[in-house]
Design a protein around this motif. Structure first.
Motif, mmCIF file in Angstrom:
data_model
loop_
_atom_site.group_PDB
_atom_site.id
_atom_site.type_symbol
_atom_site.label_atom_id
_atom_site.label_comp_id
_atom_site.label_asym_id
_atom_site.label_seq_id
_atom_site.Cartn_x
_atom_site.Cartn_y
_atom_site.Cartn_z
ATOM 1 N N GLY A 157 2.291 -2.595 -16.062
ATOM 2 C CA GLY A 157 1.933 -2.204 -14.708
ATOM 3 C C GLY A 157 2.622 -0.895 -14.351
ATOM 4 N N THR A 158 2.510 -0.532 -13.084
ATOM 5 C CA THR A 158 3.141 0.691 -12.605
ATOM 6 C C THR A 158 3.827 0.442 -11.276
ATOM 7 O OG1 THR A 158 1.106 1.408 -11.514
ATOM 8 C CG2 THR A 158 1.497 2.248 -13.737
ATOM 9 N N LEU A 159 4.861 1.200 -11.058
ATOM 10 C CA LEU A 159 5.541 1.202 -9.768
ATOM 11 C C LEU A 159 5.159 2.523 -9.125
ATOM 12 C CD1 LEU A 159 7.579 -0.181 -7.900
ATOM 13 C CD2 LEU A 159 9.372 1.013 -9.130
ATOM 14 N N ARG A 160 4.324 2.470 -8.117
ATOM 15 C CA ARG A 160 3.785 3.679 -7.495
ATOM 16 C C ARG A 160 4.610 4.030 -6.259
ATOM 17 N NH1 ARG A 160 -0.990 5.288 -9.824
ATOM 18 N NH2 ARG A 160 -1.755 3.800 -11.342
ATOM 19 N N ILE A 161 5.619 4.841 -6.498
ATOM 20 C CA ILE A 161 6.539 5.222 -5.434
ATOM 21 C C ILE A 161 5.791 5.979 -4.333
ATOM 22 C CG2 ILE A 161 8.600 6.616 -4.912
ATOM 23 C CD1 ILE A 161 9.563 5.909 -7.754
ATOM 24 N N SER A 162 4.791 6.739 -4.707
ATOM 25 C CA SER A 162 4.039 7.529 -3.720
ATOM 26 C C SER A 162 3.229 6.658 -2.758
ATOM 27 C CB SER A 162 3.115 8.512 -4.438
ATOM 28 O OG SER A 162 2.216 7.818 -5.278
ATOM 29 N N HIS A 163 3.075 5.385 -3.064
ATOM 30 C CA HIS A 163 2.325 4.484 -2.192
ATOM 31 C C HIS A 163 3.234 3.636 -1.292
ATOM 32 C CE1 HIS A 163 -0.799 5.674 -4.895
ATOM 33 N NE2 HIS A 163 -1.682 4.857 -4.395
ATOM 34 N N MET A 164 4.543 3.829 -1.429
ATOM 35 C CA MET A 164 5.486 3.029 -0.652
ATOM 36 C C MET A 164 5.623 3.584 0.756
ATOM 37 S SD MET A 164 8.579 2.394 -3.297
ATOM 38 C CE MET A 164 8.345 1.474 -4.789
ATOM 39 N N ILE A 165 5.893 2.679 1.678
ATOM 40 C CA ILE A 165 6.169 3.076 3.052
ATOM 41 C C ILE A 165 7.449 2.373 3.498
ATOM 42 C CG2 ILE A 165 3.772 3.550 3.678
ATOM 43 C CD1 ILE A 165 3.743 0.775 5.056
ATOM 44 N N PRO A 166 8.229 3.008 4.357
ATOM 45 C CA PRO A 166 9.447 2.352 4.834
ATOM 46 C C PRO A 166 9.104 1.184 5.754
ATOM 47 C CG PRO A 166 9.210 4.551 5.796
ATOM 48 C CD PRO A 166 8.066 4.360 4.862
#
Length: 107
Positions: free
Chosen positions: A41-50
């Motif tokens: 899988g992937t960890l999509r940091i760009s899709h994270m929100i605080p």
């Protein structure tokens, strides 16, 4: 977290190879029983929100009835713990990059 996509691979000769991780996307790669790399899988940091701590809800993995899903989540937790420094570093770098872009647009 995201499932593997075709865009996570590149063609290298006649083989399909897993792309390298980049700042906004960390690829979760493990070795299978044959010693071959496998993209989980992937960890999509760009899709994270605080999210404020008051809105977080604890997930009790031990109460997960689906064994396959439980195993997947446990493996993701292991990966995150082993790579937490890289994840935090990439998240901070991406945040700084986005802040600079926002600042430039406000000018």
């Amino acid at each position: 977290m995201s499932s593997p996509k075709e865009s996570d691979y590149q063609i290298a000769g006649e083989k399909k190879a897993i792309k390298k991780s980049i700042v906004p996307i960390i690829r979760i790669v493990v070795k299978n029983s044959k010693g071959q790399k496998e993209l989980k899988g992937t960890l999509r940091i760009s899709h994270m929100i605080p999210v404020p701590p008051s809105e977080l809800q604890l997930y009790e993995i031990e109460n997960e009835p689906d064994k396959t899903y439980k195993d997947l989540v446990q493996n993701e937790i292991i990966f995150i713990r082993k790579n937490q420094d890289k994840i935090l570093s990439n998240a901070k770098l991406l945040y700084k990059q986005k802040q600079k872009m926002t600042y430039r647009q406000d000018m």
